[in-house]
Design a protein around this motif. Structure first.
Motif, PDB file in Angstrom:
ATOM      1  N   SER A  35      19.373 -14.703  56.743  1.00 34.73           N
ATOM      2  CA  SER A  35      19.922 -15.768  55.904  1.00 34.73           C
ATOM      3  C   SER A  35      21.442 -15.667  55.936  1.00 34.73           C
ATOM      4  O   SER A  35      22.004 -14.575  55.993  1.00 34.73           O
ATOM      5  N   LEU A  36      22.076 -16.835  55.939  1.00 34.93           N
ATOM      6  CA  LEU A  36      23.536 -16.916  55.957  1.00 34.93           C
ATOM      7  C   LEU A  36      24.033 -17.268  54.564  1.00 34.93           C
ATOM      8  O   LEU A  36      23.469 -18.149  53.906  1.00 34.93           O
ATOM      9  N   HIS A  37      25.074 -16.581  54.123  1.00 36.21           N
ATOM     10  CA  HIS A  37      25.677 -16.865  52.820  1.00 36.21           C
ATOM     11  C   HIS A  37      27.138 -17.255  53.050  1.00 36.21           C
ATOM     12  O   HIS A  37      27.890 -16.498  53.674  1.00 36.21           O
ATOM     13  N   THR A  57      28.477 -14.232  55.398  1.00 32.46           N
ATOM     14  CA  THR A  57      27.651 -13.024  55.381  1.00 32.46           C
ATOM     15  C   THR A  57      26.304 -13.339  56.020  1.00 32.46           C
ATOM     16  O   THR A  57      25.632 -14.293  55.622  1.00 32.46           O
ATOM     17  N   LEU A  58      25.937 -12.542  57.026  1.00 33.17           N
ATOM     18  CA  LEU A  58      24.621 -12.655  57.653  1.00 33.17           C
ATOM     19  C   LEU A  58      23.762 -11.540  57.071  1.00 33.17           C
ATOM     20  O   LEU A  58      24.076 -10.356  57.246  1.00 33.17           O
ATOM     21  N   LEU A  59      22.707 -11.927  56.356  1.00 41.85           N
ATOM     22  CA  LEU A  59      21.817 -10.952  55.734  1.00 41.85           C
ATOM     23  C   LEU A  59      20.584 -10.794  56.618  1.00 41.85           C
ATOM     24  O   LEU A  59      19.925 -11.786  56.958  1.00 41.85           O
ATOM     25  N   MET A  71      19.305  -6.916  67.683  1.00 40.33           N
ATOM     26  CA  MET A  71      20.483  -7.304  68.439  1.00 40.33           C
ATOM     27  C   MET A  71      20.892  -8.688  67.964  1.00 40.33           C
ATOM     28  O   MET A  71      20.065  -9.594  67.876  1.00 40.33           O
ATOM     29  N   ILE A  72      22.159  -8.838  67.595  1.00 40.76           N
ATOM     30  CA  ILE A  72      22.691 -10.117  67.135  1.00 40.76           C
ATOM     31  C   ILE A  72      23.686 -10.609  68.165  1.00 40.76           C
ATOM     32  O   ILE A  72      24.575  -9.858  68.566  1.00 40.76           O
ATOM     33  N   ASP A  73      23.532 -11.859  68.579  1.00 45.28           N
ATOM     34  CA  ASP A  73      24.424 -12.455  69.579  1.00 45.28           C
ATOM     35  C   ASP A  73      25.075 -13.686  68.964  1.00 45.28           C
ATOM     36  O   ASP A  73      24.398 -14.640  68.604  1.00 45.28           O
ATOM     37  N   LEU A  74      26.396 -13.647  68.842  1.00 47.51           N
ATOM     38  CA  LEU A  74      27.134 -14.769  68.249  1.00 47.51           C
ATOM     39  C   LEU A  74      27.671 -15.729  69.299  1.00 47.51           C
ATOM     40  O   LEU A  74      28.321 -16.711  68.963  1.00 47.51           O
ATOM     41  N   ARG A  75      27.433 -15.445  70.580  1.00 43.92           N
ATOM     42  CA  ARG A  75      28.030 -16.262  71.643  1.00 43.92           C
ATOM     43  C   ARG A  75      27.267 -17.545  71.911  1.00 43.92           C
ATOM     44  O   ARG A  75      27.717 -18.383  72.673  1.00 43.92           O
ATOM     45  N   HIS A  76      26.098 -17.706  71.297  1.00 40.16           N
ATOM     46  CA  HIS A  76      25.261 -18.888  71.538  1.00 40.16           C
ATOM     47  C   HIS A  76      25.930 -20.148  70.998  1.00 40.16           C
ATOM     48  O   HIS A  76      26.378 -20.186  69.865  1.00 40.16           O
ATOM     49  N   LYS A  77      26.001 -21.159  71.824  1.00 39.65           N
ATOM     50  CA  LYS A  77      26.556 -22.452  71.408  1.00 39.65           C
ATOM     51  C   LYS A  77      25.474 -23.509  71.590  1.00 39.65           C
ATOM     52  O   LYS A  77      24.725 -23.476  72.552  1.00 39.65           O
ATOM     53  N   TYR A 108      20.213  -5.462  55.545  1.00 36.82           N
ATOM     54  CA  TYR A 108      21.540  -5.129  56.062  1.00 36.82           C
ATOM     55  C   TYR A 108      22.430  -6.366  55.958  1.00 36.82           C
ATOM     56  O   TYR A 108      22.018  -7.472  56.276  1.00 36.82           O
ATOM     57  N   SER A 109      23.651  -6.151  55.512  1.00 37.54           N
ATOM     58  CA  SER A 109      24.598  -7.245  55.333  1.00 37.54           C
ATOM     59  C   SER A 109      25.706  -7.126  56.377  1.00 37.54           C
ATOM     60  O   SER A 109      26.377  -6.109  56.454  1.00 37.54           O
ATOM     61  N   LEU A 110      25.889  -8.179  57.180  1.00 34.93           N
ATOM     62  CA  LEU A 110      26.894  -8.188  58.233  1.00 34.93           C
ATOM     63  C   LEU A 110      27.960  -9.222  57.865  1.00 34.93           C
ATOM     64  O   LEU A 110      27.657 -10.390  57.634  1.00 34.93           O
ATOM     65  N   GLN A 111      29.224  -8.778  57.790  1.00 29.53           N
ATOM     66  CA  GLN A 111      30.330  -9.670  57.417  1.00 29.53           C
ATOM     67  C   GLN A 111      30.904 -10.317  58.681  1.00 29.53           C
ATOM     68  O   GLN A 111      31.315  -9.621  59.595  1.00 29.53           O
ATOM     69  N   LEU A 112      30.919 -11.640  58.692  1.00 29.91           N
ATOM     70  CA  LEU A 112      31.430 -12.400  59.839  1.00 29.91           C
ATOM     71  C   LEU A 112      32.557 -13.312  59.392  1.00 29.91           C
ATOM     72  O   LEU A 112      32.733 -13.553  58.199  1.00 29.91           O
TER      73      LEU A 112
END
Length: 157
Positions: A35-37, A57-59, A71-77, A108-112
């Motif tokens: 979930s995105l916050h 925040t990506l939860l 594995m998280i990939d942010l390069r996807h468009k 787990y909370s990932l700050q973006l």
């Protein structure tokens, strides 16, 4: 007259050792819930500063009882021109790939940081999340089901 000899019958029960069931593709695609916050809308003065940075925040929640490699990939468009017309394009700042391990039921909370150069409506739901069970020998992680679009409105002030 002699009675026939009685024989005791013995019943043997073999131990039921459960064979680990192979998870179905559907189960594997639901290991991690994401979930995105973020703020619904964000006001920024593009005249003062051309780049608008928004904290996101990506939860990640491990829904399984097992340890999971993620594995998280942010390069996807988004590739369709329709998606670009509706939402426009933005960039994730910083690291573009993350690998982590989540214990059973761990959150787990990932700050973006999302970076915008224009006002508009954007879909932040672009991170692709892959997961696999730690003890599973596979070359590829299973793509996790993506939630609904995560729309944000960027306003100029």
């Amino acid at each position: 007259q002699e009675l026939p000899e009685t024989v005791l019958l013995k019943f043997f029960r073999t131990e039921n050792t459960p064979v680990p069931a192979r998870p179905t593709p559907e189960q594997l695609s639901n290991l991690i819930k994401t979930s995105l916050h973020y703020p619904e809308s964000f006001n920024h003065s593009f005249h003062q500063k051309s780049l608008c940075l928004v904290p996101v925040t990506l939860l990640l929640s491990n829904c399984s009882q097992a340890v999971v490699d993620v594995m998280i990939d942010l390069r996807h468009k988004p590739t369709s021109s329709e998606a670009l017309e509706i939402h426009g394009s933005f960039t994730w700042l910083g690291q573009t790939q993350y690998k982590l391990q989540l214990k059973s039921q761990e959150v787990y909370s990932l700050q973006l940081k999302a970076c915008f150069v224009h006002t508009g409506v954007y879909n932040l739901g672009t991170p692709r999340v892959f997961a696999k069970l730690v003890d599973q020998v596979t070359l590829f992680e299973t793509s996790q089901q993506n939630s609904m679009p995560a729309l944000i409105i960027i306003n100029n002030i």
